[in-house]
Design an enzyme around this catalytic site. Structure first.
Site: not given
Ligand code: NI
Length: 404
Positions: A146, A89
């Protein structure tokens, strides 16, 4: 290319031959950043690349947008399986770079190098699917979200480790303050836990010329902010580490200079490595918030949420990963006692379920900007090394033939 004489290994040489393609793949991801759980295009590009690589299985939609690839070694006698994880991401920030592969989406940017992590794991997939020089199964985990979305947990909750049982799991993150060619790890805490808390103070609003008729929540907030500084300085053992930061405050209206508001809110974060320190901070902060407010005639409430646990390597896997890194770059380029960071990482959820290690791969050097900077970019020079490191973890954890 990296100026490092140790990079003579076959695995590195083979991946270096694909450097151009890996770079093009990485830059394409960079130009098309996507937020957590919205990595549709990214997941499609990864899936497509994995199929071209010839991996045995590709599974998508795990933890919403996560992708898992399975590669079986030439031998399957060991019954072992190793997991490798990359995050996919981007961040909700505006990119200020002007190279041709800069973000094509306003307000979205690969400002943490997850584009690079994904490209390195795709490189490892290609190498492992071609060579298959291992005895067991490699499970390649492309994780969504994340950056605050706990995508690792979403994949675990979606049955990641039941569907793809593994013995150990590894991940790495680029690190701008380490030079390219350097790899850092340690046998314990790599990153802190990240908790988010919100404090709501209730007073009684009124005319600022008549404060005795009010209960001023702004004054209460000031005392809470000051008192919260005592947690780390007076309650945490100095040999432990913790951070308590109050990052935002909202009360009243900037246009109303003579109005005392009814309510004030504070938002902050706490970072710790040990569970007992985390428990203590939550408990003490709650009591402090309530009693400071009570002492000043107001009421206050703490809403404390544990977001990411601390990222703790298991000693055996950290030692092994350090050895594998040394086999590529030489022992002098491996830092085995890397100082932990107070930042956080959701790979921690995987390390709560499985033994494993989280590594840092150098990508920066002097003058480079740090992660989450609007001028950050992943350093393509390290793509083959990162892919070689991931590949070697599999080959050496599950050797096809006994090693000398
Ligand atoms: Ni990172």
């Amino acid at each position: 290319m990296l100026a490092n004489e140790a990079l003579r290994s076959g695995v590195y040489q083979r991946l270096a031959a694909w450097h151009g393609e890996l770079t093009a793949f990485r830059r394409d991801l960079h130009a098309h950043p996507e937020l957590g759980f919205e990595e549709k295009r990214t997941a499609e590009r990864v899936t497509e690349a994995l199929r071209v690589c010839g991996v045995d299985e590709v599974h998508s939609g795990i933890g919403k947008t996560g992708v898992v690839a399975v590669i079986r070694g030439a031998k399957a006698k060991s019954g072992r399986a190793i997991g490798l994880r990359a995050d996919m991401d981007a961040l909700p920030m505006r990119e200020e770079n002007d190279f041709s592969w800069r973000s094509s989406k306003p307000g979205l940017m690969h400002g943490c190098g997850h584009d690079g992590h994904t490209a390195m794991l795709v490189g490892a997939a290609r190498y492992l699917a071609q060579t298959r020089d291992f005895d067991g199964t490699a499970v390649l985990i492309f994780q969504p979200g994340e950056e605050g979305y706990a995508g690792a947990k979403a994949m675990i909750d979606d049955g990641l480790f039941e569907r793809f049982p593994i013995d150990a799991v590894y991940a790495m993150h680029n690190w701008p303050s380490l030079a390219p060619g350097m790899i850092g790890v340690n046998p314990g805490a790599m990153m802190a836990s990240a908790d988010r808390f919100e404090i709501t103070i209730q007073g009684r609003g009124g005319h600022a010329a008549h404060p005795y008729l009010t209960i001023d929540p702004v004054l209460v907030a000031g005392h809470i902010i000051t008192a919260a500084q005592s947690l780390v300085s007076r309650n945490v053992n100095p040999l432990d580490s913790a951070v308590v930061s109050l990052c935002a405050m909202q009360a009243g209206d900037l246009g109303a200079f003579s109005v005392i508001p009814r309510q004030a809110q504070l938002i902050g974060t706490a970072r710790t490595f040990k569970r007992e320190v985390q428990d203590m901070i939550e408990e003490r902060l709650g009591r402090l918030v309530e009693s400071v407010a009570l002492g000043l005639g107001a009421t206050a409430r703490l809403d404390y949420r544990r977001m990411y646990p601390a990222t703790i390597n298991t000693p055996r896997e950290a030692q092994f990963a350090g050895d594998v890194a040394a086999s590529l770059v030489g022992e002098d380029k491996v830092i085995r006692d890397l100082i932990p960071s107070m930042g956080a990482e959701d790979f921690s959820f995987m390390l709560q379920s499985k033994p494993g290690a989280y590594l840092r791969i150098g990508q920066g050097g002097e003058g480079g900007c740090f992660l989450h900077s609007s001028r950050y970019d992943f350093n393509d020079d390290i793509l083959p090394l990162g892919a070689a490191l991931m590949s070697s973890l599999v080959e050496r954890a599950m050797p096809a033939a006994p090693r000398r």
